[in-house]
Design a protein around this motif. Sequence first.
Motif, PDB file in Angstrom:
ATOM      1  N   LEU A  78       5.496  19.992  -5.767  1.00  0.00           N
ATOM      2  CA  LEU A  78       4.789  18.826  -6.270  1.00  0.00           C
ATOM      3  C   LEU A  78       5.745  17.656  -6.460  1.00  0.00           C
ATOM      4  O   LEU A  78       5.449  16.524  -6.060  1.00  0.00           O
ATOM      5  N   CYS A  79       6.903  17.921  -7.051  1.00  0.00           N
ATOM      6  CA  CYS A  79       7.893  16.849  -7.249  1.00  0.00           C
ATOM      7  C   CYS A  79       8.384  16.305  -5.913  1.00  0.00           C
ATOM      8  O   CYS A  79       8.565  15.088  -5.755  1.00  0.00           O
ATOM      9  N   ALA A  80       8.589  17.182  -4.945  1.00  0.00           N
ATOM     10  CA  ALA A  80       9.032  16.742  -3.625  1.00  0.00           C
ATOM     11  C   ALA A  80       7.960  15.874  -2.965  1.00  0.00           C
ATOM     12  O   ALA A  80       8.276  14.833  -2.386  1.00  0.00           O
ATOM     13  N   ALA A  81       6.703  16.281  -3.066  1.00  0.00           N
ATOM     14  CA  ALA A  81       5.620  15.507  -2.463  1.00  0.00           C
ATOM     15  C   ALA A  81       5.485  14.135  -3.122  1.00  0.00           C
ATOM     16  O   ALA A  81       5.328  13.117  -2.440  1.00  0.00           O
ATOM     17  N   VAL A  82       5.568  14.100  -4.448  1.00  0.00           N
ATOM     18  CA  VAL A  82       5.480  12.826  -5.165  1.00  0.00           C
ATOM     19  C   VAL A  82       6.649  11.922  -4.777  1.00  0.00           C
ATOM     20  O   VAL A  82       6.478  10.717  -4.569  1.00  0.00           O
ATOM     21  N   SER A  83       7.837  12.485  -4.650  1.00  0.00           N
ATOM     22  CA  SER A  83       9.011  11.697  -4.263  1.00  0.00           C
ATOM     23  C   SER A  83       8.862  11.134  -2.857  1.00  0.00           C
ATOM     24  O   SER A  83       9.195   9.975  -2.603  1.00  0.00           O
ATOM     25  N   ILE A  84       8.356  11.945  -1.943  1.00  0.00           N
ATOM     26  CA  ILE A  84       8.171  11.478  -0.569  1.00  0.00           C
ATOM     27  C   ILE A  84       7.171  10.329  -0.535  1.00  0.00           C
ATOM     28  O   ILE A  84       7.404   9.299   0.115  1.00  0.00           O
ATOM     29  N   VAL A  85       6.066  10.469  -1.239  1.00  0.00           N
ATOM     30  CA  VAL A  85       5.058   9.408  -1.274  1.00  0.00           C
ATOM     31  C   VAL A  85       5.641   8.157  -1.924  1.00  0.00           C
ATOM     32  O   VAL A  85       5.433   7.033  -1.441  1.00  0.00           O
ATOM     33  N   TRP A  86       6.373   8.320  -3.021  1.00  0.00           N
ATOM     34  CA  TRP A  86       6.960   7.183  -3.733  1.00  0.00           C
ATOM     35  C   TRP A  86       7.920   6.408  -2.830  1.00  0.00           C
ATOM     36  O   TRP A  86       7.836   5.187  -2.704  1.00  0.00           O
ATOM     37  N   PHE A  87       8.856   7.108  -2.192  1.00  0.00           N
ATOM     38  CA  PHE A  87       9.842   6.414  -1.376  1.00  0.00           C
ATOM     39  C   PHE A  87       9.232   5.847  -0.104  1.00  0.00           C
ATOM     40  O   PHE A  87       9.666   4.788   0.378  1.00  0.00           O
ATOM     41  N   ALA A  88       8.231   6.505   0.450  1.00  0.00           N
ATOM     42  CA  ALA A  88       7.541   5.937   1.612  1.00  0.00           C
ATOM     43  C   ALA A  88       6.842   4.638   1.226  1.00  0.00           C
ATOM     44  O   ALA A  88       6.856   3.660   1.998  1.00  0.00           O
ATOM     45  N   THR A  89       6.249   4.604   0.043  1.00  0.00           N
ATOM     46  CA  THR A  89       5.601   3.382  -0.442  1.00  0.00           C
ATOM     47  C   THR A  89       6.618   2.264  -0.615  1.00  0.00           C
ATOM     48  O   THR A  89       6.373   1.117  -0.227  1.00  0.00           O
ATOM     49  N   ILE A  90       7.755   2.585  -1.182  1.00  0.00           N
ATOM     50  CA  ILE A  90       8.799   1.577  -1.382  1.00  0.00           C
ATOM     51  C   ILE A  90       9.293   1.040  -0.035  1.00  0.00           C
ATOM     52  O   ILE A  90       9.472  -0.170   0.136  1.00  0.00           O
ATOM     53  N   VAL A  91       9.485   1.918   0.922  1.00  0.00           N
ATOM     54  CA  VAL A  91       9.945   1.480   2.247  1.00  0.00           C
ATOM     55  C   VAL A  91       8.924   0.547   2.882  1.00  0.00           C
ATOM     56  O   VAL A  91       9.276  -0.492   3.449  1.00  0.00           O
ATOM     57  N   LEU A  92       7.645   0.907   2.805  1.00  0.00           N
ATOM     58  CA  LEU A  92       6.610   0.054   3.391  1.00  0.00           C
ATOM     59  C   LEU A  92       6.541  -1.303   2.693  1.00  0.00           C
ATOM     60  O   LEU A  92       6.438  -2.340   3.351  1.00  0.00           O
ATOM     61  N   LEU A  93       6.615  -1.292   1.364  1.00  0.00           N
ATOM     62  CA  LEU A  93       6.576  -2.559   0.632  1.00  0.00           C
ATOM     63  C   LEU A  93       7.791  -3.427   0.952  1.00  0.00           C
ATOM     64  O   LEU A  93       7.667  -4.642   1.119  1.00  0.00           O
ATOM     65  N   TYR A  99       7.480  -5.289   4.217  1.00  0.00           N
ATOM     66  CA  TYR A  99       6.685  -6.520   4.108  1.00  0.00           C
ATOM     67  C   TYR A  99       7.470  -7.627   3.412  1.00  0.00           C
ATOM     68  O   TYR A  99       7.408  -8.791   3.810  1.00  0.00           O
ATOM     69  N   VAL A 100       8.214  -7.259   2.370  1.00  0.00           N
ATOM     70  CA  VAL A 100       9.031  -8.249   1.661  1.00  0.00           C
ATOM     71  C   VAL A 100      10.090  -8.810   2.594  1.00  0.00           C
ATOM     72  O   VAL A 100      10.360 -10.021   2.596  1.00  0.00           O
ATOM     73  N   ARG A 101      10.691  -7.960   3.422  1.00  0.00           N
ATOM     74  CA  ARG A 101      11.709  -8.415   4.368  1.00  0.00           C
ATOM     75  C   ARG A 101      11.114  -9.405   5.363  1.00  0.00           C
ATOM     76  O   ARG A 101      11.719 -10.436   5.664  1.00  0.00           O
ATOM     77  N   LYS A 102       9.950  -9.081   5.892  1.00  0.00           N
ATOM     78  CA  LYS A 102       9.301 -10.002   6.830  1.00  0.00           C
ATOM     79  C   LYS A 102       9.043 -11.353   6.167  1.00  0.00           C
ATOM     80  O   LYS A 102       9.243 -12.406   6.776  1.00  0.00           O
ATOM     81  N   TRP A 103       8.605 -11.322   4.910  1.00  0.00           N
ATOM     82  CA  TRP A 103       8.330 -12.574   4.189  1.00  0.00           C
ATOM     83  C   TRP A 103       9.619 -13.350   3.949  1.00  0.00           C
ATOM     84  O   TRP A 103       9.675 -14.561   4.141  1.00  0.00           O
ATOM     85  N   LEU A 104      10.675 -12.632   3.524  1.00  0.00           N
ATOM     86  CA  LEU A 104      11.943 -13.305   3.244  1.00  0.00           C
ATOM     87  C   LEU A 104      12.594 -13.869   4.505  1.00  0.00           C
ATOM     88  O   LEU A 104      13.348 -14.848   4.427  1.00  0.00           O
ATOM     89  N   MET A 105      12.326 -13.284   5.650  1.00  0.00           N
ATOM     90  CA  MET A 105      12.928 -13.761   6.893  1.00  0.00           C
ATOM     91  C   MET A 105      12.124 -14.879   7.550  1.00  0.00           C
ATOM     92  O   MET A 105      12.553 -15.418   8.561  1.00  0.00           O
ATOM     93  N   SER A 106      11.010 -15.253   6.958  1.00  0.00           N
ATOM     94  CA  SER A 106      10.214 -16.337   7.548  1.00  0.00           C
ATOM     95  C   SER A 106      10.978 -17.656   7.416  1.00  0.00           C
ATOM     96  O   SER A 106      11.734 -17.864   6.466  1.00  0.00           O
ATOM     97  N   PRO A 107      10.796 -18.556   8.368  1.00  0.00           N
ATOM     98  CA  PRO A 107      11.542 -19.827   8.340  1.00  0.00           C
ATOM     99  C   PRO A 107      11.285 -20.644   7.075  1.00  0.00           C
ATOM    100  O   PRO A 107      12.208 -21.284   6.552  1.00  0.00           O
ATOM    101  N   ARG A 108      10.070 -20.627   6.584  1.00  0.00           N
ATOM    102  CA  ARG A 108       9.760 -21.405   5.374  1.00  0.00           C
ATOM    103  C   ARG A 108      10.557 -20.912   4.166  1.00  0.00           C
ATOM    104  O   ARG A 108      11.150 -21.699   3.420  1.00  0.00           O
TER     105      ARG A 108
END
Length: 80
Positions: free
Chosen positions: A24-39, A42-51
Motif C-alpha cells: 500500500l505504501c509503495a502504491a501510494v508513493s508511486i501515485v504521489w511521485f507520478a502526480t508530481i512529475v506530471l504537474l 506542466y509547470v516547466r512548459k509554462w515557465l519556458m513560455s516566451p511570455r
Amino acid sequence: MTNFSHVFTEIYYAWLQSSLHFLLCAAVSIVWFATIVLLLSYVRKWLMSPRVQNVIDKATGLVLIGFGLNMIFRVQRTGH
C-alpha cells in the motif's frame, strides 16, 4: 502442539499485514511521485513560455539594478 500452531498463525498474519502495508505504501508513493512529475512537466512548459521568460528576465534585471544601487549608496555612506 496447539500453542505452536497459534504462534505460526500469528507470525503468518503479522507477515501478511506487513506485506500489505508495504504494498500500500509503495502504491501510494508511486501515485504521489507520478502526480508530481506530471504537474512539474506542466509547470516547466509554462515557465519556458516566451511570455514568462520575458517577465523573469525583467525581474532579474530589476533585482540586479537594485543590488547595484544598494552598493553605490552603501559606499557613499561609509566613505570607502
